[in-house]
Design an enzyme around this catalytic site. Structure first.
Site, PDB file in Angstrom:
ATOM      1  N   THR A 140      32.719 -19.046 104.399  1.00  0.00           N
ATOM      2  CA  THR A 140      33.118 -20.391 104.804  1.00  0.00           C
ATOM      3  C   THR A 140      34.617 -20.461 105.088  1.00  0.00           C
ATOM      4  O   THR A 140      35.417 -19.772 104.469  1.00  0.00           O
ATOM      5  CB  THR A 140      32.750 -21.426 103.723  1.00  0.00           C
ATOM      6  OG1 THR A 140      33.273 -20.994 102.455  1.00  0.00           O
ATOM      7  CG2 THR A 140      31.242 -21.566 103.611  1.00  0.00           C
ATOM      8  N   ASP A 141      34.989 -21.316 106.046  1.00  0.00           N
ATOM      9  CA  ASP A 141      36.373 -21.427 106.494  1.00  0.00           C
ATOM     10  C   ASP A 141      37.215 -22.269 105.547  1.00  0.00           C
ATOM     11  O   ASP A 141      36.716 -22.869 104.589  1.00  0.00           O
ATOM     12  CB  ASP A 141      36.419 -22.061 107.889  1.00  0.00           C
ATOM     13  CG  ASP A 141      35.836 -21.159 108.962  1.00  0.00           C
ATOM     14  OD1 ASP A 141      35.816 -19.936 108.741  1.00  0.00           O
ATOM     15  OD2 ASP A 141      35.409 -21.683 110.002  1.00  0.00           O
ATOM     16  N   LYS A 142      38.489 -22.355 105.869  1.00  0.00           N
ATOM     17  CA  LYS A 142      39.442 -23.157 105.111  1.00  0.00           C
ATOM     18  C   LYS A 142      38.964 -24.608 105.011  1.00  0.00           C
ATOM     19  O   LYS A 142      38.611 -25.230 106.006  1.00  0.00           O
ATOM     20  CB  LYS A 142      40.804 -23.111 105.801  1.00  0.00           C
ATOM     21  CG  LYS A 142      41.855 -24.017 105.178  1.00  0.00           C
ATOM     22  CD  LYS A 142      43.140 -23.990 105.988  1.00  0.00           C
ATOM     23  CE  LYS A 142      44.161 -24.978 105.434  1.00  0.00           C
ATOM     24  NZ  LYS A 142      45.400 -25.002 106.263  1.00  0.00           N
ATOM     25  N   SER A 423      30.824 -16.206 109.843  1.00  0.00           N
ATOM     26  CA  SER A 423      31.610 -17.285 109.273  1.00  0.00           C
ATOM     27  C   SER A 423      31.163 -18.604 109.864  1.00  0.00           C
ATOM     28  O   SER A 423      30.637 -18.671 110.964  1.00  0.00           O
ATOM     29  CB  SER A 423      33.091 -17.045 109.582  1.00  0.00           C
ATOM     30  OG  SER A 423      33.865 -18.094 109.105  1.00  0.00           O
TER      31      SER A 423
END
Length: 424
Positions: A140-142, A423
């Protein structure tokens, strides 16, 4: 008379006899013989000593830590498990650990620290995650949160393992459950599908002429039923296998990994939180590329608001480059990961459980209500991330496309590309 053994000694005595015949004298020959014999004995002794030293185990002084670690290994042997995790992504630079970069804190940084402190893994495994066969299901991203992330790894099955790990985690990260899995299990590769949700204020679907600067109007906005129907009709256009090269970055139209299978996407009924009306968009797909879901939602918002024509969605699957806006990451949540094929094959073998987490659903829902939804709602109220992003939509040119196909020819296989692009 003592008989001589064959070999070096007999050869020397033959040399001695030969010396007599040649007139060289006996004393020099005897001197050479004894000198050679003594030298040979010393070499043999030295060789025996070296061989004995090689065979003898090196004596290493064991520290108390080493003894405790060895004792833990005997008492709690390492086993392959799957951990169900939930976390609020605000303040973190995504899920995946960045070795050597302490300034960008990730979810895995805090998880690994907790695993070491709880005694589930040795300290050196924390430095090299390959030693514990670690793999996350989704990177998972920021800022992205999760209520159903799954990681696989080898840990010591200590008593009350889940509780002890949670003792060393911050409140916004929790391990909700654990199940034993096969030795060859890999959380990413064995995953059949992933389900994400996106919590957004419904004024994101307001008309283009709606006054976003009027806080009172924003708070009072309610999504009309007919607009919700339009939203869901547009989301349904994503279903099936499509070329989503315009929904991520640095992907050519001919890259096979750009083709992704979407099983379902829809927006639920609105509800009010913190004085604002919100709705949850749900999407289930086989896999997603970086920023794909946020761009899928961003394009539908642009169409519903009147910034883009509806046919831009069909054009975005084509070979040309299309300008697709990316919605904020704040409301994106990894809801669940699916292991249907694994559960069907191993879930009934008597040794392993099905990787289904019905027993943990209540805990996952409670975590969202306590840590994820309040963070999204309060951040939206104070930072107005959706409103700020919506103000940039007129800057996009939805009618223009880059002529022709993108120049880069991809030779990447689907499997190789999926290895790099999992992602969300």
């Amino acid at each position: 008379m003592i008989p001589l053994r064959t070999g070096t000694g007999s050869a020397l005595f033959r040399g001695l006899s030969l010396g007599k015949k040649n007139g060289t004298g006996s004393s020099g020959c005897f001197s050479n013989f004894f000198s050679f014999t003594m030298s040979n004995d010393r070499s043999a002794a030295k060789k025996r000593t070296n061989e004995e030293n090689e065979d003898s185990p090196t004596v290493v002084k064991k520290t108390k830590t080493d003894e405790n670690s060895a004792e833990d290994e005997k008492k709690f042997p390492k086993k392959k498990v799957a951990l169900l995790m939930a976390y609020s992504g605000k303040g973190y630079y995504g899920m995946q650990r960045n070795p050597g970069s302490c300034q960008f804190r990730t979810i895995e940084d805090d998880l690994v620290k907790a695993l070491v402190k709880s005694g589930c893994i040795p300290e050196d495994h924390g430095e090299d995650m390959k030693k514990m066969s670690f793999q996350r299901c989704a990177r998972t991203d920021k800022g992205v949160s999760a209520a159903g992330q799954v990681v696989s790894l080898k840990i010591r099955l200590i008593d009350d393992v889940v509780e002890k790990i949670n003792q060393h985690l911050p409140a916004q990260i929790r391990v909700l459950g654990m199940k034993r899995v096969t030795q060859g299990f890999n959380a990413k590769n064995k995953c059949d599908a992933r389900t994400y949700s996106y919590l957004l204020p419904t004024m994101a679907f307001s008309p283009k002429d709606f006054n976003l600067d009027d806080d009172g109007a924003v708070a009072a906005f309610r999504l009309p039923p007919q607009t919700l129907q339009t939203v869901n009709r547009l989301f349904s256009l994503y279903r099936g296998t499509r070329n989503f090269h315009n929904f991520t970055s640095q992907k050519a139209a001919d890259d096979p990994s750009s083709r992704r299978y979407i099983m379902h996407m829809s927006c639920g009924e609105p509800f009010v939180r913190g004085g604002l009306e919100f709705a949850v968009v749900s999407v289930r797909g086989q896999s997603f590329m970086m920023h794909q879901i946020r761009k899928m939602i961003g394009l539908v918002i642009a169409v519903v608001r009147g910034h883009a024509p509806e046919d831009v969605m069909e054009r975005s699957y084509g070979p040309d480059k299309v300008d697709v806006p990316k919605a904020p990451g704040l409301g994106l949540i990894l809801e669940r990961v699916h292991f249907d094929r694994y559960s069907k094959r191993f879930g009934g073998d008597g040794l392993h459980e099905r990787l289904e987490w019905e027993g943990e659903e209540a805990a996952a829902t409670a975590f969202k209500e306590e840590h994820i939804y309040p963070t999204v709602v309060e951040t939206e109220r104070h930072e107005r991330s959706m409103v700020s992003w919506m103000s940039t939509l007129p800057m996009h040119d939805f009618s223009a496309t880059a002529a022709g196909t993108q120049p880069r020819k991809s030779k990447t296989t689907q499997d190789d590309a999926d290895e790099r692009n999992h992602s969300d």
